[in-house]
Design an enzyme around this catalytic site. Structure first.
Site, PDB file in Angstrom:
ATOM      1  N   ASP A 187       0.861  -1.183   0.000  1.00 29.17           N
ATOM      2  CA  ASP A 187       0.000   0.000   0.000  1.00 29.17           C
ATOM      3  C   ASP A 187       0.901   1.238   0.000  1.00 29.17           C
ATOM      4  OD1 ASP A 187       0.874   0.467   2.577  1.00 29.17           O
ATOM      5  OD2 ASP A 187      -1.005   0.002   3.565  1.00 29.17           O
ATOM      6  N   GLN A 240     -10.136  -0.329   2.283  1.00 29.81           N
ATOM      7  CA  GLN A 240     -10.776   0.326   3.433  1.00 29.81           C
ATOM      8  C   GLN A 240     -11.179  -0.741   4.458  1.00 29.81           C
ATOM      9  OE1 GLN A 240      -9.796   3.509   2.189  1.00 29.81           O
ATOM     10  NE2 GLN A 240     -11.527   4.096   3.418  1.00 29.81           N
ATOM     11  N   GLU A 284       8.431  -5.442  13.791  1.00 30.66           N
ATOM     12  CA  GLU A 284       8.310  -5.364  15.256  1.00 30.66           C
ATOM     13  C   GLU A 284       8.409  -6.771  15.826  1.00 30.66           C
ATOM     14  OE1 GLU A 284       8.523  -2.516  15.990  1.00 30.66           O
ATOM     15  OE2 GLU A 284       7.691  -1.494  14.251  1.00 30.66           O
ATOM     16  N   HIS A 291      -6.546  -1.363  18.998  1.00 31.04           N
ATOM     17  CA  HIS A 291      -6.448   0.025  18.533  1.00 31.04           C
ATOM     18  C   HIS A 291      -6.751   0.098  17.024  1.00 31.04           C
ATOM     19  CE1 HIS A 291      -4.551   4.117  18.308  1.00 31.04           C
ATOM     20  NE2 HIS A 291      -4.344   3.714  17.059  1.00 31.04           N
ATOM     21  N   GLU A 292      -6.089  -0.753  16.261  1.00 36.44           N
ATOM     22  CA  GLU A 292      -6.265  -0.701  14.798  1.00 36.44           C
ATOM     23  C   GLU A 292      -7.700  -1.042  14.408  1.00 36.44           C
ATOM     24  OE1 GLU A 292      -4.101   0.715  13.089  1.00 36.44           O
ATOM     25  OE2 GLU A 292      -2.599   0.697  14.668  1.00 36.44           O
ATOM     26  N   HIS A 341      -9.819   1.901  14.414  1.00 31.38           N
ATOM     27  CA  HIS A 341      -9.776   2.653  13.145  1.00 31.38           C
ATOM     28  C   HIS A 341     -10.663   1.969  12.102  1.00 31.38           C
ATOM     29  CE1 HIS A 341      -6.747   5.449  14.357  1.00 31.38           C
ATOM     30  NE2 HIS A 341      -5.768   4.563  14.459  1.00 31.38           N
ATOM     31  N   HIS A 393      -7.836   9.063  15.959  1.00 33.85           N
ATOM     32  CA  HIS A 393      -7.074   9.114  17.207  1.00 33.85           C
ATOM     33  C   HIS A 393      -7.741  10.029  18.232  1.00 33.85           C
ATOM     34  CE1 HIS A 393      -3.267   7.581  15.076  1.00 33.85           C
ATOM     35  NE2 HIS A 393      -3.860   6.606  15.741  1.00 33.85           N
TER      36      HIS A 393
END
Lengths: 565, 87
Positions: free
Chosen positions: A71, A93, A102, A294-295, A298, A304
């Site tokens: 992306d 989307q 990570e 958290h993601e 979204h 945020h």
């Protein structure tokens, strides 16, 4: 909280998701569990449901990747950016991407899920004791086949509970080999390989052939990271090799020698001085559950938040006992409404229960559970006409009556009291009321009229027009004392500022409620000040806002404010 | 007593070493997370102080408008890649 421009949200509540791939850091089962728990965070407080698909297009496609991963928003190696997700919609989307540079854990260091052995897939226990020695990583000690293993309790010598640790010699994941282990050596592109390799791939994932000849059989799988795998450096995913030589000295564990930042590192070959292959040793890692929750926020439509303790705050921090912050709840419920959730009312016995009829205590019990006239029991009132603090007590108005609760603590509910007994001039329905903090005068509003009580003296009814409010204002549904003789008067989407002394609204009003008080319902049927915080009521719930206009709690009016059982 | 230890520092190959100044780093960060736009940044119309104040407000830091050490430290914390402002 913030929502995306245009309040982007899913147009259905039965959301689907699909896990496209896995990180070598964390067992697939633990990963699936972390994602499921992350979705549950949101389904617990909304009517949303989340169903996992194993094929096809799901609303939320989840994948791990690193750097340029397909992306326009590349990741940046270890640390820095951890993940990103897109707001609801078609195609990309709604999708969530996690940076595989990570070190993904459950937030407190390497998690090694065992296979086989006799521990039913339990997690390794580090350190563990084996033949009097302590081990802080998987080991092949005690075995002749070189397979890595660990104990799943602190003391193998005593408990004898063990399992095998992830390695390419035990299994692979992904690919097309159904989890088969690597076969070494194997042939790829005419070359012989005796270890997992990143050759032939642009994404940096380590792989191996699961037959002796990849060129011929095309069978492959990805290599799981060992517990000693490094992150970053120039050997991402490769295991440390102990002992290794660095500046002529021998090291048998990770070291911070050679670095000014005290980070632990190791070589991934036996000699750093000649090979220069290295990486950082595993640290606490990032909690996949927390980052995913958290993601997914979204992916459901939340931007945020500026509330530091909220899940939707942009920075990562590890929380051991996670609970969704009221700001997050307010945000997601703004988009999707509240879920049915568990009924907060305790189960109540009924008089038909045979045991209760035969027991001697039945008389008392029956008396307690006898149907209560909802007009007399405030805990049975769905929502109140008005709530306000008068002389240190919170007053709840409903249909000609009111109840009082001490604002100081968990006092008993007093009432009901007929409104007409205390304030004879008032009608049965009160839309809002407030006590002027300077003069202690009481202002009551009902429809297009208002009354001002000073002790037992009353002025009114007077028309709202006297305050400078137009004829289009049907009523005042809420009020907030702002100090210095000013009170905000709310009517749904708009609010005015009243100069209490002049008894007229200030110029420059009305203003839009949602522009000044973002995150609270604009159709609140009551607004009031209580203990220096603003309360916006809708249905059975309230949104509490600090003086800095941040929603810090969403709760039930009758349980939290009225102290109902 | 412990003998003084002579520490040897080496440059590790493959390590992401940034040659950016703090100012460049901050500008990149503010653009990446939606506090300044690429266009205004390139045309030098941008007020970094205003953008920094917005960032400081978002992160709950003292709103100085300066690139102080607390702000710089916060910018280097691990975080979500979704911009804080804008689409």
């Amino acid at each position: 909280f913030q929502t995306f421009e245009g309040d982007l949200k899913w147009d259905h509540n039965d959301i689907t998701y699909r896990v496209l791939n896995y990180s070598p850091d964390l067992d697939a089962e633990l990963t699936d569990d972390a994602f499921a728990r992350a979705f549950k965070v949101w389904s617990d407080v909304t009517p949303l449901t989340f169903t996992r698909l194993n094929s096809g297009e799901a609303d939320i496609m989840i994948e791990f990747g690193s750097k340029d991963h397909g992306d326009p928003y590349p990741f940046d190696g270890k640390d820095g950016l951890l993940a990103h997700a897109y707001p609801p919609g078609q195609g990309v989307q709604g999708d969530a991407h996690f940076d595989d540079d990570e070190f993904w854990t459950l937030g407190t260091g390497v998690v090694v899920k065992t296979r086989f052995g006799n521990a039913n897939g339990e997690i390794c226990h580090f350190p563990f004791r084996f033949e009097g020695e302590y081990y802080s990583s998987c080991t092949s000690e005690g075995r002749t086949d070189g397979l890595l293993w660990c104990a799943t309790t602190a003391n193998f010598d005593k408990d004898k509970k063990y399992g095998f640790c992830p390695s390419e010699n035990l299994f692979t994941f992904g690919g097309n080999s159904d989890g088969e282990k690597c076969v070494f050596p194997f042939i790829f592109d005419g070359e012989s390989y005796d270890a997992c390799t990143k050759d032939g791939r642009k994404d940096g994932y380590r792989w191996c052939s699961t037959t002796a000849n990849f060129d011929q059989d095309k069978k492959f799988g990805f290599c799981p990271n060992r517990d000693t795998a490094v992150t970053g450096g120039n050997s991402q995913g490769d295991p440390c090799v102990f002992p290794f030589t660095f500046t002529g000295k021998t090291y048998s564990s990770c070291t911070s020698e050679g670095r000014g930042d005290r980070k632990l590192w190791c070589a991934t070959t036996s000699n750093y001085d000649t090979d220069k292959k290295w990486g950082f040793c595993s640290d606490q890692g990032y909690s996949l559950f927390l980052v995913a929750a958290h993601e997914f926020g979204h992916a459901l439509g939340l931007e945020h938040s500026s509330v530091r303790e909220a899940l939707m705050y942009p920075m990562y921090s590890y929380i051991e006992d996670f609970r969704l912050h009221p700001d997050d709840i307010a945000g997601i419920q703004f988009l999707y409404g509240s879920g049915t959730g568990p009924d907060p009312n305790p189960p109540e016995p009924t008089s038909e229960t045979p045991d209760e009829v035969t027991l001697p205590e039945v008389t008392t019990t029956t008396t307690e559970i006898a149907p209560v006239d909802p007009t007399n029991n405030p805990c049975k009132v769905k929502y109140f006409d008005a709530i306000t603090q008068i002389q240190g007590e919170l007053h709840f108005f409903k249909d000609g009556k009111y109840w009082k609760v001490s604002a100081a603590g968990q006092g008993a509910i007093k009432g009901p009291v007929q409104i007409s007994d205390t304030w004879p001039a008032l009608p049965a329905t009160i839309d809002t009321a407030f006590e002027d903090l300077l003069t202690k005068k009481l202002f009551f509003f009902s429809g297009r009229s208002f009354w001002v009580y000073t002790g037992k003296t009353v002025l009114g009814p007077r028309s709202l027009e006297k305050l400078g409010l137009g004829k289009d204002v049907e009523k005042i549904s809420g009020s907030l004392q702002r100090g210095q003789g000013k009170v905000l008067l709310f009517n749904g989407e708009k609010y005015w500022r009243l100069d209490v002394k002049a008894q007229v609204v200030d110029k420059g009003y009305p203003r839009y409620t949602d522009e000044s008080f973002a995150g609270v319902p604009t159709d609140s049927h009551d607004v009031f000040l209580y203990k220096d915080k603003y309360y916006f009521c809708q249905d059975r719930f309230y949104w509490r806002m600090t003086s800095r206009r941040q929603v810090d709690q969403v709760g039930y009016t009758k349980y939290d404010l009225l102290n109902c059982p | 007593p412990l003998k003084p230890h002579s520490q040897v520092f080496v440059t590790f190959p493959g390590e992401l070493v940034s040659n950016m100044t703090d100012q460049e780093f901050a500008e990149n960060y503010l653009e990446q997370f939606g506090y300044i736009s690429k266009r205004t940044r390139s045309s030098r119309q941008v007020s970094l102080g205003k953008a920094l104040k917005q960032l400081q407000k978002q992160l709950g830091l003292q709103e100085t408008g300066d690139l102080d050490s607390n702000t710089l430290e916060a910018m280097k914390m691990p975080r979500c890649g979704v911009p804080d402002r804008g689409s």
